[in-house]
Design a protein around this motif. Structure first.
Motif, PDB file in Angstrom:
ATOM      1  N   THR A   8       8.369  25.298  49.528  1.00  0.00           N
ATOM      2  CA  THR A   8       9.583  26.104  49.460  1.00  0.00           C
ATOM      3  C   THR A   8       9.221  27.567  49.312  1.00  0.00           C
ATOM      4  OG1 THR A   8      11.688  26.369  48.284  1.00  0.00           O
ATOM      5  CG2 THR A   8       9.756  25.908  46.942  1.00  0.00           C
ATOM      6  N   ASP A   9      10.203  28.433  49.527  1.00  0.00           N
ATOM      7  CA  ASP A   9      10.053  29.864  49.281  1.00  0.00           C
ATOM      8  C   ASP A   9      10.825  30.205  48.014  1.00  0.00           C
ATOM      9  OD1 ASP A   9       8.499  30.408  51.571  1.00  0.00           O
ATOM     10  OD2 ASP A   9      10.296  30.471  52.815  1.00  0.00           O
ATOM     11  N   LYS A  10      10.193  30.950  47.121  1.00  0.00           N
ATOM     12  CA  LYS A  10      10.808  31.289  45.849  1.00  0.00           C
ATOM     13  C   LYS A  10      10.741  32.801  45.616  1.00  0.00           C
ATOM     14  CE  LYS A  10      11.982  27.322  43.885  1.00  0.00           C
ATOM     15  NZ  LYS A  10      13.356  27.044  43.400  1.00  0.00           N
ATOM     16  N   LEU A  63       9.595  23.277  39.699  1.00  0.00           N
ATOM     17  CA  LEU A  63      10.121  22.862  40.997  1.00  0.00           C
ATOM     18  C   LEU A  63      10.771  21.493  40.874  1.00  0.00           C
ATOM     19  CD1 LEU A  63       7.056  23.718  43.297  1.00  0.00           C
ATOM     20  CD2 LEU A  63       9.072  25.139  42.902  1.00  0.00           C
ATOM     21  N   ASN A  64      11.780  21.236  41.712  1.00  0.00           N
ATOM     22  CA  ASN A  64      12.282  19.872  41.776  1.00  0.00           C
ATOM     23  C   ASN A  64      11.362  19.035  42.665  1.00  0.00           C
ATOM     24  OD1 ASN A  64      13.139  19.968  44.586  1.00  0.00           O
ATOM     25  ND2 ASN A  64      14.969  21.088  43.929  1.00  0.00           N
ATOM     26  N   LYS A  91      11.542  17.362  45.568  1.00  0.00           N
ATOM     27  CA  LYS A  91      11.398  17.579  47.012  1.00  0.00           C
ATOM     28  C   LYS A  91      10.859  18.967  47.330  1.00  0.00           C
ATOM     29  CE  LYS A  91      14.522  14.091  48.829  1.00  0.00           C
ATOM     30  NZ  LYS A  91      15.627  13.781  49.765  1.00  0.00           N
ATOM     31  N   GLU A  92      11.115  19.952  46.481  1.00  0.00           N
ATOM     32  CA  GLU A  92      10.502  21.271  46.695  1.00  0.00           C
ATOM     33  C   GLU A  92       8.986  21.166  46.637  1.00  0.00           C
ATOM     34  OE1 GLU A  92      13.752  24.515  44.976  1.00  0.00           O
ATOM     35  OE2 GLU A  92      12.386  23.495  43.593  1.00  0.00           O
TER      36      GLU A  92
END
Length: 266
Positions: A38-40, A29-30, A32-33
């Protein structure tokens, strides 16, 4: 001396359903994710029930028969006579693999009852995860044997670092540079946060390496998205290495005033 050894286990226990193994997936993940969640969509390769034989491992249209080597017991007994007496050794039947049955294997799965396939899975990553966090997705692991339940999928998180914002648990750490004049007189500066650029007040007389706290500008707590850490801003006061003649004159005047003030206070 009587014979030793005996039948351990049974054909029924060897044919009972077995739960599938868990599967592992590494997710990057980056910054901010990881902070906000987040949704992945991820692709996982795992063992699934064979559609040809419906997970039985047996070729469709055929019926398993009792193993002729072990007589359907799944085990064979080897007898040996020694000076100490007769010994019996029980071992798994190598012909049927301990199932007690002989069958024609399914050509699609080669008798395993499972085949390896790739599946897309929707994954919701909660806010506040960090490198080393582990997410569990139930029943998305490898299929079980002989109708057993599937294992779970474990997603291991790795978070990429940010070039400016540093994370310390639920807090964000940054360094803010100000001139010595702004440190003396005070000023307002814009500093980066996970929410974007925000105004920060530098109080008059701020000392070098002072830490200013921006409350609730940090990372949401894992499992408590409405609670957040802080952003800690370390103020780095920049002292010029070179001064113009005018700047030097003004600072020397200030130094003289300080000397007069110190003398009069004695």
């Amino acid at each position: 001396m009587g014979g030793m050894g005996g039948m351990s286990g049974s054909r029924g226990s060897r044919n009972r359903p077995m739960q599938g193994d868990d599967e592992r997936y590494n997710l990057v993940l980056n910054f901010k994710e990881a902070v906000f969640g987040t949704d992945k969509e991820i692709e996982v390769t795992r063992l699934e029930n064979c559609g040809t034989c419906d997970g039985s491992g047996v070729k469709p249209g055929t019926v398993p028969t009792s193993c002729s080597t072990c007589g359907g017991q799944g085990q064979v007994i080897t007898a040996a006579r020694t000076p100490l007496g007769d010994f019996r050794q029980v071992s798994t039947c190598q012909v049927c693999g301990g199932t007690g049955e002989s069958s024609t294997p399914c050509s699609s799965c080669r008798g395993d009852g499972r085949v390896r396939r790739t599946k897309r899975i929707s994954l919701k990553v909660p806010a506040g995860v960090d490198s080393g966090s582990r997410l569990r997705v139930r029943s998305e692991g490898n299929a079980g044997r002989r109708g057993g339940p599937p294992g779970d999928l474990y997603v291991f998180i790795e978070v990429l670092s940010d070039p400016v914002l540093k994370r310390d648990g639920s807090n964000i750490l940054i360094t803010c540079k100000v001139s010595y004049i702004d440190a003396i007189l005070g000023t307002n500066v814009k500093v980066p946060t996970v929410d974007g650029m925000v105004d920060l007040k530098i109080p008059p007389g701020t000392q070098p390496n002072t830490t200013l706290v921006m409350a609730k500008k940090g990372v949401p707590l894992l499992g408590k998205p409405n609670s957040r850490g802080d952003e800690l801003v370390r103020v780095q006061v920049e002292i010029p290495k070179r001064l113009s003649n005018e700047e030097r004159k003004l600072i020397e005047e200030i130094a003289s005033l300080n000397k007069v003030k110190a003398t009069s206070s004695r």
